[in-house]
Design an enzyme around this catalytic site. Structure first.
Site, PDB file in Angstrom:
ATOM      1  CG  ASP A 236      44.912  -8.737 -25.924  1.00  0.00           C
ATOM      2  OD1 ASP A 236      43.928  -8.124 -25.518  1.00  0.00           O
ATOM      3  OD2 ASP A 236      45.603  -8.293 -26.619  1.00  0.00           O
TER       4      ASP A 236
ATOM      5  CG  HIS B 235      35.434  -6.960 -21.567  1.00  0.00           C
ATOM      6  ND1 HIS B 235      36.621  -7.263 -22.058  1.00  0.00           N
ATOM      7  CD2 HIS B 235      35.362  -5.309 -21.835  1.00  0.00           C
ATOM      8  CE1 HIS B 235      37.283  -5.959 -22.424  1.00  0.00           C
ATOM      9  NE2 HIS B 235      36.710  -4.969 -22.120  1.00  0.00           N
TER      10      HIS B 235
ATOM     11  CG  LEU C 268      42.652 -25.561 -12.385  1.00  0.00           C
ATOM     12  CD1 LEU C 268      44.067 -26.007 -13.101  1.00  0.00           C
ATOM     13  CD2 LEU C 268      41.322 -25.265 -13.212  1.00  0.00           C
TER      14      LEU C 268
HETATM   15  C1  IPE Z   1      46.627  -7.355 -21.221  1.00  0.00           C
HETATM   16  O1  IPE Z   1      46.006  -6.944 -22.546  1.00  0.00           O
HETATM   17  C2  IPE Z   1      45.989  -7.356 -20.051  1.00  0.00           C
HETATM   18  C3  IPE Z   1      44.685  -8.444 -20.013  1.00  0.00           C
HETATM   19  C4  IPE Z   1      44.530  -9.291 -20.838  1.00  0.00           C
HETATM   20  C5  IPE Z   1      44.037  -8.384 -18.779  1.00  0.00           C
HETATM   21  P1  IPE Z   1      45.928  -5.356 -22.541  1.00  0.00           P
HETATM   22  O2  IPE Z   1      45.185  -5.538 -24.021  1.00  0.00           O
HETATM   23  O3  IPE Z   1      45.531  -4.668 -21.665  1.00  0.00           O
HETATM   24  O4  IPE Z   1      47.547  -5.296 -23.334  1.00  0.00           O
HETATM   25  P2  IPE Z   1      48.182  -4.405 -24.122  1.00  0.00           P
HETATM   26  O5  IPE Z   1      48.170  -2.845 -23.136  1.00  0.00           O
HETATM   27  O6  IPE Z   1      47.632  -4.247 -25.255  1.00  0.00           O
HETATM   28  O7  IPE Z   1      49.660  -4.651 -24.229  1.00  0.00           O
HETATM   29  C1  IPE Z   2      41.602  -8.342 -23.079  1.00  0.00           C
HETATM   30  O1  IPE Z   2      40.571  -7.842 -24.095  1.00  0.00           O
HETATM   31  C2  IPE Z   2      40.572  -8.092 -21.744  1.00  0.00           C
HETATM   32  C3  IPE Z   2      41.136  -7.254 -20.768  1.00  0.00           C
HETATM   33  C4  IPE Z   2      42.056  -6.318 -21.116  1.00  0.00           C
HETATM   34  C5  IPE Z   2      40.398  -7.290 -19.516  1.00  0.00           C
HETATM   35  P1  IPE Z   2      40.858  -6.196 -24.622  1.00  0.00           P
HETATM   36  O2  IPE Z   2      40.040  -5.406 -23.934  1.00  0.00           O
HETATM   37  O3  IPE Z   2      42.175  -5.816 -24.451  1.00  0.00           O
HETATM   38  O4  IPE Z   2      40.417  -6.388 -26.250  1.00  0.00           O
HETATM   39  P2  IPE Z   2      41.291  -5.603 -27.412  1.00  0.00           P
HETATM   40  O5  IPE Z   2      42.718  -6.132 -27.039  1.00  0.00           O
HETATM   41  O6  IPE Z   2      41.022  -4.266 -27.174  1.00  0.00           O
HETATM   42  O7  IPE Z   2      41.119  -6.271 -28.515  1.00  0.00           O
HETATM   43 MG    MG Z   3      44.054  -5.913 -25.478  1.00  0.00          MG
END
Ligand code: IPE
Ligand code: IPE
Ligand code: MG
Length: 260
Positions: free
Chosen positions: A37, A54, A148
């Protein structure tokens, strides 16, 4: 994303070496789950579009897969796209889809050479055909590998997975294949996408957010959890070694009394 842009992201990612040693094998987790995240916030901090975060995140992923393989971790599960992530703007969803496919198409040979076995956790039907085929090919190609185990959660939700398992078991009971009295933890575990894998020992969520966001709800029942404040694109080998040391120092009691 062109090659020049990719190189800039590589450059922007934090690099630092660790003074810490990797804990001995018996103190390492067998199964690590990562909630990758903070990509969006990493990009926003640099006035870049979220998609740049990303893209930079895939660099971190490459480094962490390599490290988990080297550290002899048995299973690595990564949260790549949740059932809730469909609610993001259409542009971001399609950029993510493209990136995920591109990543696996370009990495598959190297992963296969390392003996990595890829498994998808989640329902692929909802994915565009090109993406689905690329992912199915990656699973098929690596299915006999003994290294793995890399579980990629895509269109994954922990509650949906539990409902799916409950349905499968109910079906077996109705057809007479299974007796209701035989329903136990193992029976449920066997119906999860992670069937055959040990439960999660260590769950790492980057970015500073402290929640599970519907990830591996069944498998993390006794997992140690580390909320690492680093945004995922800055997560690296040194951070992983630090987290592995924190894990090794924890006292896992499973409801019993203190063991150390
Ligand atoms: C969780 O992250 C999903 C992934 C890392 C793929 P999100 O950024 O979507 O989660 P919330 O909605 O903030 O909890
Ligand atoms: C996690 O990073 C990646 C996915 C959910 C695919 P985010 O896109 O949620 O990044 P933040 O949380 O908005 O910073
Ligand atoms: Mg996120």
């Amino acid at each position: 994303m062109n090659a020049d842009a990719m190189n800039i992201f590589k450059f922007l990612r934090k690099k630092h070496t660790s003074a810490l040693a990797v804990p001995p094998l018996e103190k390492r987790p067998r199964h690590i789950a990562f909630i990758m995240d903070g990509n969006g916030r990493w990009a926003q901090k640099r006035s870049l579009p979220r998609s740049a975060g990303h893209a930079a995140g895939t660099e971190a992923l490459r480094e962490i897969i390599k490290a988990c393989d080297e550290f002899k971790i048995e299973v690595m599960s990564i949260y790549a796209f949740s059932t809730e992530n469909w609610n993001r703007p259409q542009e971001e969803v399609s950029a993510l889809m493209k990136l995920i496919t591109k990543y696996f198409v370009s990495e598959i040979d190297e992963l296969h050479e390392k003996g990595v076995k890829i498994k998808i956790l989640g329902e692929l039907e909802k994915f565009p055909e090109e993406q689905r085929l690329a992912l199915e090919k990656a699973m098929e190609k690596t299915k006999d590998n003994k290294g793995l185990k890399l579980n990629i959660a895509l269109n994954y939700g922990g509650r949906a997975e539990i409902v799916r398992a409950a349905k499968a078991i109910s079906g077996k009971c109705v057809s007479g294949e299974m007796d209701v009295d035989k329903i136990d933890y193992d029976a449920l575990s066997n119906e999860m996408y992670t069937s055959g894998d040990p439960d999660v020992d260590l769950l790492i969520r980057t970015s500073g957010d402290k929640r599970l966001s519907n990830f591996l709800l069944w498998q993390t029942w006794y997992a140690e959890i580390i909320f690492n404040p680093v945004f995922w694109p800055d997560y690296n080998r040194a951070e992983l070694i630090k987290d592995l040391n924190e894990y090794a120092a924890r006292d896992r009691r499973f409801g019993r009394v203190k063991t150390k």
